[in-house]
Design an enzyme around this catalytic site. Sequence first.
Site, PDB file in Angstrom:
ATOM      1  N   MET A  26       0.702  -1.213  -0.018  1.00 38.53           N
ATOM      2  CA  MET A  26       0.018   0.012  -0.132  1.00 38.53           C
ATOM      3  C   MET A  26       1.103   1.250  -0.013  1.00 38.53           C
ATOM      4  O   MET A  26       0.500   2.363   0.321  1.00 38.53           O
ATOM      5  CB  MET A  26      -0.849   0.042   1.106  1.00 38.53           C
ATOM      6  CG  MET A  26      -1.818  -1.212   1.080  1.00 38.53           C
ATOM      7  SD  MET A  26      -3.325  -0.986   1.975  1.00 38.53           S
ATOM      8  CE  MET A  26      -2.760  -0.848   3.736  1.00 38.53           C
ATOM      9  N   GLY A  27       2.124   0.959  -0.354  1.00 43.78           N
ATOM     10  CA  GLY A  27       3.098   2.208  -0.555  1.00 43.78           C
ATOM     11  C   GLY A  27       3.600   2.528   0.943  1.00 43.78           C
ATOM     12  O   GLY A  27       3.673   1.981   1.744  1.00 43.78           O
ATOM     13  N   HIS A  52       9.470  -3.639   3.304  1.00 45.87           N
ATOM     14  CA  HIS A  52       9.216  -3.676   1.902  1.00 45.87           C
ATOM     15  C   HIS A  52      10.373  -4.060   1.068  1.00 45.87           C
ATOM     16  O   HIS A  52      10.600  -4.906   0.188  1.00 45.87           O
ATOM     17  CB  HIS A  52       8.422  -2.583   1.364  1.00 45.87           C
ATOM     18  CG  HIS A  52       7.239  -2.189   1.861  1.00 45.87           C
ATOM     19  ND1 HIS A  52       6.936  -1.031   2.834  1.00 45.87           N
ATOM     20  CD2 HIS A  52       5.956  -2.934   2.033  1.00 45.87           C
ATOM     21  CE1 HIS A  52       5.734  -1.093   2.952  1.00 45.87           C
ATOM     22  NE2 HIS A  52       5.037  -1.974   2.833  1.00 45.87           N
ATOM     23  N   GLN A 110       6.022 -11.481   6.969  1.00 47.06           N
ATOM     24  CA  GLN A 110       5.575 -12.273   8.232  1.00 47.06           C
ATOM     25  C   GLN A 110       4.688 -11.442   9.312  1.00 47.06           C
ATOM     26  O   GLN A 110       4.204 -11.907  10.087  1.00 47.06           O
ATOM     27  CB  GLN A 110       6.490 -12.958   8.708  1.00 47.06           C
ATOM     28  CG  GLN A 110       6.660 -13.695  10.139  1.00 47.06           C
ATOM     29  CD  GLN A 110       5.484 -14.806  10.176  1.00 47.06           C
ATOM     30  OE1 GLN A 110       5.282 -15.375   9.092  1.00 47.06           O
ATOM     31  NE2 GLN A 110       4.560 -14.838  11.176  1.00 47.06           N
ATOM     32  N   ASP A 155       2.370  -9.306   8.970  1.00 52.73           N
ATOM     33  CA  ASP A 155       0.707  -9.455   8.846  1.00 52.73           C
ATOM     34  C   ASP A 155       0.604 -11.109   8.583  1.00 52.73           C
ATOM     35  O   ASP A 155       0.185 -11.515   7.609  1.00 52.73           O
ATOM     36  CB  ASP A 155       0.405  -8.978   7.548  1.00 52.73           C
ATOM     37  CG  ASP A 155       0.623  -7.396   7.674  1.00 52.73           C
ATOM     38  OD1 ASP A 155       0.104  -6.840   8.840  1.00 52.73           O
ATOM     39  OD2 ASP A 155       1.128  -6.793   7.103  1.00 52.73           O
ATOM     40  N   GLN A 195      -2.864 -12.385   7.613  1.00 54.70           N
ATOM     41  CA  GLN A 195      -3.081 -12.134   6.369  1.00 54.70           C
ATOM     42  C   GLN A 195      -2.078 -13.135   5.233  1.00 54.70           C
ATOM     43  O   GLN A 195      -2.820 -13.785   4.299  1.00 54.70           O
ATOM     44  CB  GLN A 195      -2.462 -10.785   5.866  1.00 54.70           C
ATOM     45  CG  GLN A 195      -2.323 -10.434   4.626  1.00 54.70           C
ATOM     46  CD  GLN A 195      -1.839  -9.046   4.246  1.00 54.70           C
ATOM     47  OE1 GLN A 195      -2.693  -8.004   4.379  1.00 54.70           O
ATOM     48  NE2 GLN A 195      -0.737  -8.607   3.869  1.00 54.70           N
ATOM     49  N   VAL A 241      11.158  -7.289   9.471  1.00 51.33           N
ATOM     50  CA  VAL A 241      12.221  -6.472   9.609  1.00 51.33           C
ATOM     51  C   VAL A 241      12.209  -5.642  10.785  1.00 51.33           C
ATOM     52  O   VAL A 241      10.878  -5.078  11.027  1.00 51.33           O
ATOM     53  CB  VAL A 241      12.588  -5.581   8.252  1.00 51.33           C
ATOM     54  CG1 VAL A 241      13.816  -4.805   8.532  1.00 51.33           C
ATOM     55  CG2 VAL A 241      12.870  -6.726   7.093  1.00 51.33           C
ATOM     56  N   SER A 291       6.635  -0.788  10.057  1.00 54.78           N
ATOM     57  CA  SER A 291       5.296  -0.495   9.729  1.00 54.78           C
ATOM     58  C   SER A 291       5.125   0.561   9.007  1.00 54.78           C
ATOM     59  O   SER A 291       5.724   1.787   9.685  1.00 54.78           O
ATOM     60  CB  SER A 291       4.274  -0.902  10.866  1.00 54.78           C
ATOM     61  OG  SER A 291       3.141  -0.356  10.520  1.00 54.78           O
ATOM     62  N   SER A 292       4.192   0.747   7.934  1.00 58.45           N
ATOM     63  CA  SER A 292       4.004   2.308   7.409  1.00 58.45           C
ATOM     64  C   SER A 292       3.365   3.120   8.555  1.00 58.45           C
ATOM     65  O   SER A 292       3.277   4.223   8.719  1.00 58.45           O
ATOM     66  CB  SER A 292       3.232   2.224   6.252  1.00 58.45           C
ATOM     67  OG  SER A 292       3.710   1.343   5.487  1.00 58.45           O
TER      68      SER A 292
HETATM   69  O1  PAF Z   1      -0.043  -5.947   3.641  1.00 64.14           O
HETATM   70  C1  PAF Z   1      -0.529  -5.073   2.984  1.00 64.14           C
HETATM   71  O2  PAF Z   1       0.417  -4.009   2.599  1.00 64.14           O
HETATM   72  C2  PAF Z   1      -1.956  -5.156   2.292  1.00 64.14           C
HETATM   73  O3  PAF Z   1      -2.948  -5.515   3.037  1.00 64.14           O
HETATM   74  C3  PAF Z   1      -1.662  -5.931   0.790  1.00 64.14           C
HETATM   75  C4  PAF Z   1      -1.404  -7.287   0.946  1.00 64.14           C
HETATM   76  C5  PAF Z   1      -0.947  -4.988  -0.319  1.00 64.14           C
HETATM   77  C6  PAF Z   1      -3.239  -5.769   0.115  1.00 64.14           C
HETATM   78  O4  PAF Z   1      -3.869  -4.545   0.225  1.00 64.14           O
END
Ligand code: PAF
Length: 284
Positions: A27-28, A34, A152, A154, A157, A180, A189-190
């Site tokens: 999500m940027g 990332h 990991q 999330d 998810q 990380v 985390s963002s």
């Molecule tokens: O983990 C995330 O950043 C989001 O949930 C994802 C997997 C990009 C889906 O929008």
Amino acid sequence: MLIHTIEELRELRKSWNNLSVGLVPTMGALHEGHLSLIKKAKETCDKVVVSVFVNPIQFGPSEDFDKYPRTLEADMELCKSAGVDAVFAPAPSEMYGSGNRLSNDTLTYVCPPFFYVNKLCGKSRVGHFDGVCTVVLKLFNIVQPDFAFFGQKDAQQAIIIKKMVKDLNVPVKVVQCPIVREESGLALSSRNKYLSEDGKKDALALSKILNNIKACFNRGITDIDALKETAYSYLTDKHDLEYLEILDKNTLEEQEKAGSDSIALIACRVENVRLIDNTYLGEA
Ligand code: PAF
């Protein structure tokens, strides 16, 4: 290369016919976490696509969709220096059409099984994982990657996405990459951007609690309530604990005793910022 439309992305994908493609969905507001996914994707695949899309349908009405950090220019720089081949940054209307009400009245959703969503983050974020699975399956269909990389941090998810891939026979290999952390132990985390300096210090309670649970487990404590109770000495009135659970790391099932197949997971609000973290009690 910055791509905004599905058509352009499909054209590019076609030109990569015989090459392996990795997707890093994000999500940027990209950070070192990332970057570690991008690095793994670069090691694994010939071509790497990073998607940057703040997905409206995975946010609840009172969540931070509007204020979620959007830093596309900086994200592009980072992706360029990391050797990413394409950044896919669609507008919400490109993904969901304009005028579409973003509800399951009008939109086809992917609904992961209740067993996996009715716990941990899914309990307070009702509908969140429907939104995540829907957008991830759309991204898989658009990019058609051979591999997709998830963090990991999330953990729920990642498990739910693996389940979706298996149940719906999606031809993508899901790769899960380690958390990380800052030197302090804080998981990247963002949403850490929302914290003040004091808040960041208070947020260290999450990793301290998890480290302590792991240390107690390594000393032979396997009683789950006893392990969870060790958390309380780290919590103050600055912490609003949402959950602390110890579950099977692959299935999220409850266990009679903690074991080397357990994962400890925590969600806690600090300065009203919802933070999550987790650790495996055994080897990853
Ligand atoms: O983990 C995330 O950043 C989001 O949930 C994802 C997997 C990009 C889906 O929008």
